[in-house]
Design a protein around this motif. Structure first.
Motif, PDB file in Angstrom:
ATOM      1  N   LYS A  89       4.394   1.171  10.407  1.00  0.00           N
ATOM      2  CA  LYS A  89       5.748   0.657  10.592  1.00  0.00           C
ATOM      3  C   LYS A  89       6.789   1.601  10.021  1.00  0.00           C
ATOM      4  O   LYS A  89       7.956   1.230   9.926  1.00  0.00           O
ATOM      5  N   ARG A  90       6.370   2.789   9.643  1.00  0.00           N
ATOM      6  CA  ARG A  90       7.329   3.739   9.075  1.00  0.00           C
ATOM      7  C   ARG A  90       8.286   4.197  10.165  1.00  0.00           C
ATOM      8  O   ARG A  90       7.938   4.245  11.357  1.00  0.00           O
ATOM      9  N   ALA A  91       9.480   4.516   9.751  1.00  0.00           N
ATOM     10  CA  ALA A  91      10.492   5.025  10.699  1.00  0.00           C
ATOM     11  C   ALA A  91      10.037   6.381  11.207  1.00  0.00           C
ATOM     12  O   ALA A  91       9.673   7.258  10.426  1.00  0.00           O
ATOM     13  N   VAL A 134       4.167   5.363   2.436  1.00  0.00           N
ATOM     14  CA  VAL A 134       4.772   6.290   3.408  1.00  0.00           C
ATOM     15  C   VAL A 134       4.026   6.208   4.738  1.00  0.00           C
ATOM     16  O   VAL A 134       4.634   6.148   5.801  1.00  0.00           O
ATOM     17  N   ARG A 135       2.693   6.177   4.668  1.00  0.00           N
ATOM     18  CA  ARG A 135       1.885   6.128   5.891  1.00  0.00           C
ATOM     19  C   ARG A 135       2.065   4.813   6.638  1.00  0.00           C
ATOM     20  O   ARG A 135       2.264   4.790   7.856  1.00  0.00           O
ATOM     21  N   TYR A 177     -14.778   2.292  -1.199  1.00  0.00           N
ATOM     22  CA  TYR A 177     -14.198   3.306  -2.074  1.00  0.00           C
ATOM     23  C   TYR A 177     -12.694   3.139  -2.146  1.00  0.00           C
ATOM     24  O   TYR A 177     -12.069   2.632  -1.223  1.00  0.00           O
ATOM     25  N   THR A 178     -12.124   3.605  -3.235  1.00  0.00           N
ATOM     26  CA  THR A 178     -10.683   3.545  -3.412  1.00  0.00           C
ATOM     27  C   THR A 178     -10.102   4.849  -2.877  1.00  0.00           C
ATOM     28  O   THR A 178      -9.720   5.738  -3.617  1.00  0.00           O
ATOM     29  N   ASP A 179     -10.081   4.939  -1.568  1.00  0.00           N
ATOM     30  CA  ASP A 179      -9.600   6.100  -0.837  1.00  0.00           C
ATOM     31  C   ASP A 179      -8.486   5.602   0.077  1.00  0.00           C
ATOM     32  O   ASP A 179      -8.691   4.649   0.833  1.00  0.00           O
ATOM     33  N   PRO A 180      -7.293   6.214   0.020  1.00  0.00           N
ATOM     34  CA  PRO A 180      -6.192   5.720   0.864  1.00  0.00           C
ATOM     35  C   PRO A 180      -6.541   5.582   2.344  1.00  0.00           C
ATOM     36  O   PRO A 180      -6.036   4.694   3.014  1.00  0.00           O
ATOM     37  N   PRO A 192       6.877  -1.633   1.669  1.00  0.00           N
ATOM     38  CA  PRO A 192       5.785  -1.226   0.782  1.00  0.00           C
ATOM     39  C   PRO A 192       5.900  -1.843  -0.616  1.00  0.00           C
ATOM     40  O   PRO A 192       4.884  -2.182  -1.232  1.00  0.00           O
ATOM     41  N   ALA A 193       7.122  -2.015  -1.112  1.00  0.00           N
ATOM     42  CA  ALA A 193       7.306  -2.588  -2.450  1.00  0.00           C
ATOM     43  C   ALA A 193       6.814  -4.029  -2.520  1.00  0.00           C
ATOM     44  O   ALA A 193       6.462  -4.511  -3.601  1.00  0.00           O
ATOM     45  N   TRP A 194       6.764  -4.724  -1.406  1.00  0.00           N
ATOM     46  CA  TRP A 194       6.317  -6.113  -1.365  1.00  0.00           C
ATOM     47  C   TRP A 194       4.895  -6.229  -0.819  1.00  0.00           C
ATOM     48  O   TRP A 194       4.475  -7.301  -0.378  1.00  0.00           O
ATOM     49  N   SER A 195       4.161  -5.121  -0.828  1.00  0.00           N
ATOM     50  CA  SER A 195       2.811  -5.093  -0.259  1.00  0.00           C
ATOM     51  C   SER A 195       1.782  -4.739  -1.321  1.00  0.00           C
ATOM     52  O   SER A 195       2.099  -4.135  -2.342  1.00  0.00           O
TER      53      SER A 195
END
Length: 155
Positions: free
Chosen positions: A151-153, A69-70, A100-103, A83-86
């Motif tokens: 790149k989100r709308a 989403v971000r 770290y595994t932090d978004p 996002p599905a292809w990333s």
């Protein structure tokens, strides 16, 4: 792949994949640790285990969804992969930089750009909520930062 062992040698770092005696390069180690569920094990010069990594190295499904989403897909300049292809990339590498595994410290990259980043030694840095692509010296001696906007709308 059952496991990956890291060892420090006199000529730098090399790795080994369990069941295969052929050493692998540090670049391959970094790519495997970023892309797979392997755990790095680091040995001292005398052969003692000194680091077995951290738990939860991979981004969770919920974290990847939030990053989707971000980011709106692959953050690489002029890439339109969704996002599905990333894939989720740690900005601070899991092993080398104690990432770290932090978004907030990860971005989405499509597989080709994720490979390019690792294989050609590009890097991504974050300043606040902004992400920047730093080219390697061989591509840009000045290493001029390139903005990586979402790149989100926009609503």
């Amino acid at each position: 792949m059952a496991g990956t062992a890291l060892e420090t040698g006199q000529a730098g770092q090399a790795g080994q994949i369990e069941g295969n005696p052929v050493p692998i390069s540090q670049d391959t180690i970094d790519r495997l640790l970023c892309d797979t569920g392997t755990r790095g094990i680091q040995f001292s010069e005398s052969g003692d285990i000194i680091n077995v990594g951290r738990d939860e190295r991979l981004f969770t499904e919920a974290q990847r969804a939030a990053m989707g989403v971000r980011d709106g897909g692959c953050r690489w300049v002029d890439c339109d992969k969704s996002p599905a292809w990333s894939e989720a990339h740690h900005i601070n590498e899991w092993v080398k930089d104690n990432g770290y595994t932090d978004p907030a410290d990860g971005v989405l990259l499509c597989h080709p750009h994720h490979l390019l980043l690792h294989d050609q030694h590009w890097s991504i840095i974050r300043t606040g909520n902004d992400y920047w692509l730093r080219p390697p010296v061989g591509v840009d001696p000045e290493q001029t930062l390139i903005a990586l906007p979402s790149k989100r709308a926009q609503p």
